[in-house]
Design a protein around this motif. Structure first.
Motif, PDB file in Angstrom:
ATOM      1  N   GLY A  25       0.809  -1.213   0.000  1.00 17.20           N
ATOM      2  CA  GLY A  25       0.000   0.000   0.000  1.00 17.20           C
ATOM      3  C   GLY A  25       0.842   1.262   0.000  1.00 17.20           C
ATOM      4  N   PRO A  26       0.181   2.422  -0.095  1.00 23.38           N
ATOM      5  CA  PRO A  26       0.869   3.705  -0.210  1.00 23.38           C
ATOM      6  C   PRO A  26       1.799   4.045   0.954  1.00 23.38           C
ATOM      7  CG  PRO A  26      -1.496   3.978  -0.528  1.00 23.38           C
ATOM      8  CD  PRO A  26      -1.257   2.559  -0.153  1.00 23.38           C
ATOM      9  N   THR A  27       1.559   3.461   2.127  1.00 25.98           N
ATOM     10  CA  THR A  27       2.440   3.754   3.267  1.00 25.98           C
ATOM     11  C   THR A  27       3.468   2.641   3.491  1.00 25.98           C
ATOM     12  OG1 THR A  27       0.881   2.754   4.824  1.00 25.98           O
ATOM     13  CG2 THR A  27       0.652   5.123   4.426  1.00 25.98           C
ATOM     14  N   GLY A  28       3.529   1.692   2.546  1.00 20.33           N
ATOM     15  CA  GLY A  28       4.518   0.626   2.637  1.00 20.33           C
ATOM     16  C   GLY A  28       4.029  -0.631   3.320  1.00 20.33           C
ATOM     17  N   GLU A  29       2.779  -0.631   3.799  1.00 21.70           N
ATOM     18  CA  GLU A  29       2.253  -1.808   4.479  1.00 21.70           C
ATOM     19  C   GLU A  29       1.974  -2.918   3.467  1.00 21.70           C
ATOM     20  OE1 GLU A  29      -1.505   0.255   3.140  1.00 21.70           O
ATOM     21  OE2 GLU A  29       0.473   0.893   3.794  1.00 21.70           O
ATOM     22  N   LEU A  30       2.168  -4.136   3.890  1.00 21.68           N
ATOM     23  CA  LEU A  30       1.896  -5.301   3.059  1.00 21.68           C
ATOM     24  C   LEU A  30       0.479  -5.782   3.344  1.00 21.68           C
ATOM     25  CD1 LEU A  30       3.130  -7.258   1.008  1.00 21.68           C
ATOM     26  CD2 LEU A  30       3.839  -8.677   2.935  1.00 21.68           C
ATOM     27  N   ALA A  31      -0.302  -5.983   2.282  1.00 22.78           N
ATOM     28  CA  ALA A  31      -1.692  -6.418   2.441  1.00 22.78           C
ATOM     29  C   ALA A  31      -1.913  -7.724   1.693  1.00 22.78           C
ATOM     30  CB  ALA A  31      -2.639  -5.349   1.919  1.00 22.78           C
ATOM     31  N   THR A  32      -2.839  -8.513   2.217  1.00 26.98           N
ATOM     32  CA  THR A  32      -3.242  -9.766   1.589  1.00 26.98           C
ATOM     33  C   THR A  32      -4.673  -9.615   1.080  1.00 26.98           C
ATOM     34  OG1 THR A  32      -4.159 -10.676   3.622  1.00 26.98           O
ATOM     35  CG2 THR A  32      -1.799 -11.080   3.204  1.00 26.98           C
ATOM     36  N   LYS A  33      -5.134 -10.606   0.348  1.00 25.07           N
ATOM     37  CA  LYS A  33      -6.514 -10.601  -0.127  1.00 25.07           C
ATOM     38  C   LYS A  33      -7.484 -10.548   1.050  1.00 25.07           C
ATOM     39  CE  LYS A  33      -9.849 -13.391  -2.720  1.00 25.07           C
ATOM     40  NZ  LYS A  33     -10.016 -14.527  -3.644  1.00 25.07           N
ATOM     41  N   ALA A  34      -7.245 -11.378   2.051  1.00 25.97           N
ATOM     42  CA  ALA A  34      -8.148 -11.424   3.209  1.00 25.97           C
ATOM     43  C   ALA A  34      -8.251 -10.053   3.875  1.00 25.97           C
ATOM     44  CB  ALA A  34      -7.678 -12.474   4.213  1.00 25.97           C
ATOM     45  N   MET A  35      -7.119  -9.365   4.007  1.00 28.67           N
ATOM     46  CA  MET A  35      -7.118  -8.044   4.633  1.00 28.67           C
ATOM     47  C   MET A  35      -7.911  -7.044   3.787  1.00 28.67           C
ATOM     48  SD  MET A  35      -3.085  -8.081   5.679  1.00 28.67           S
ATOM     49  CE  MET A  35      -2.978  -6.414   6.284  1.00 28.67           C
ATOM     50  N   ASP A  36      -7.691  -7.067   2.473  1.00 31.50           N
ATOM     51  CA  ASP A  36      -8.376  -6.138   1.577  1.00 31.50           C
ATOM     52  C   ASP A  36      -9.884  -6.368   1.597  1.00 31.50           C
ATOM     53  OD1 ASP A  36      -8.392  -4.044  -0.424  1.00 31.50           O
ATOM     54  OD2 ASP A  36      -8.828  -5.607  -1.885  1.00 31.50           O
ATOM     55  N   LEU A  37     -10.296  -7.626   1.487  1.00 34.99           N
ATOM     56  CA  LEU A  37     -11.725  -7.926   1.496  1.00 34.99           C
ATOM     57  C   LEU A  37     -12.371  -7.526   2.820  1.00 34.99           C
ATOM     58  CD1 LEU A  37     -11.930 -11.385  -0.324  1.00 34.99           C
ATOM     59  CD2 LEU A  37     -12.219  -9.090  -1.274  1.00 34.99           C
ATOM     60  N   GLU A  38     -11.673  -7.751   3.923  1.00 36.15           N
ATOM     61  CA  GLU A  38     -12.210  -7.388   5.236  1.00 36.15           C
ATOM     62  C   GLU A  38     -12.412  -5.876   5.354  1.00 36.15           C
ATOM     63  OE1 GLU A  38     -13.819  -8.036   9.026  1.00 36.15           O
ATOM     64  OE2 GLU A  38     -13.524  -9.356   7.306  1.00 36.15           O
ATOM     65  N   LEU A  39     -11.464  -5.091   4.833  1.00 36.85           N
ATOM     66  CA  LEU A  39     -11.599  -3.633   4.863  1.00 36.85           C
ATOM     67  C   LEU A  39     -12.816  -3.177   4.063  1.00 36.85           C
ATOM     68  CD1 LEU A  39      -7.884  -2.515   4.627  1.00 36.85           C
ATOM     69  CD2 LEU A  39      -9.460  -2.064   6.515  1.00 36.85           C
ATOM     70  N   HIS A  40     -13.046  -3.809   2.923  1.00 33.77           N
ATOM     71  CA  HIS A  40     -14.234  -3.462   2.127  1.00 33.77           C
ATOM     72  C   HIS A  40     -15.508  -3.924   2.834  1.00 33.77           C
ATOM     73  CE1 HIS A  40     -12.721  -1.672  -1.570  1.00 33.77           C
ATOM     74  NE2 HIS A  40     -11.666  -2.473  -1.442  1.00 33.77           N
ATOM     75  N   ARG A  41     -15.464  -5.103   3.414  1.00 35.27           N
ATOM     76  CA  ARG A  41     -16.636  -5.681   4.080  1.00 35.27           C
ATOM     77  C   ARG A  41     -17.075  -4.828   5.278  1.00 35.27           C
ATOM     78  NH1 ARG A  41     -14.472 -10.314   4.787  1.00 35.27           N
ATOM     79  NH2 ARG A  41     -15.202 -11.247   2.871  1.00 35.27           N
ATOM     80  N   THR A  42     -16.117  -4.321   6.041  1.00 32.30           N
ATOM     81  CA  THR A  42     -16.416  -3.593   7.281  1.00 32.30           C
ATOM     82  C   THR A  42     -16.509  -2.078   7.106  1.00 32.30           C
ATOM     83  OG1 THR A  42     -14.074  -3.416   7.846  1.00 32.30           O
ATOM     84  CG2 THR A  42     -15.265  -5.374   8.646  1.00 32.30           C
TER      85      THR A  42
END
Length: 125
Positions: free
Chosen positions: A40-57
């Motif tokens: 991501g833009p701040t250098g954090e590493l994201a997975t599919k599960a993390m991305d979907l959870e952010l959209h879900r919540t």
């Protein structure tokens, strides 16, 4: 062949933009590979599960989503690189951001069709 693949990827990108803007978790689940690695833009590493959870919540909410540029490089019949420039107005974990962002994505065609297996996003200046 390259033109056919490029057309398929343009369609996938359009589906992705619509799904991101609407937080359509079902469509994002189809377009993103289970083993995604995304920086991501701040250098954090994201997975599919993390991305979907952010959209879900509602942790990620897009208010404005304006594609500006799309460059496609077909590496093989199964691997494509995409560079996209997009104006975003987004709320991420309660913080509002807006501006142009450059996305790099790696699309891979496997048994589930074209899916994003890797990518990154960074703010442009």
């Amino acid at each position: 062949m390259n033109l056919e693949i490029e057309t398929q990827i343009r369609e996938c990108e359009a589906r992705l933009y619509t799904a991101m803007a609407a937080s359509d978790v079902s469509e994002l689940d189809v377009l993103i590979a289970d083993d995604l690695l995304f920086v991501g833009p701040t250098g954090e590493l994201a997975t599919k599960a993390m991305d979907l959870e952010l959209h879900r919540t509602g942790g990620t909410q897009f208010h404005e989503f304006v594609p500006k540029e799309l460059e496609i490089r077909v590496c093989s019949e199964n691997v494509v690189l995409v560079a996209a420039k997009i104006f975003l107005s987004v709320t991420y974990l309660g913080n509002a951001f807006s501006g142009d962002y450059r996305y790099m994505r790696v699309w891979h065609k496997g048994e589930n069709g074209w899916q994003i297996v890797g990518g990154s996003a960074s703010a442009t200046v």
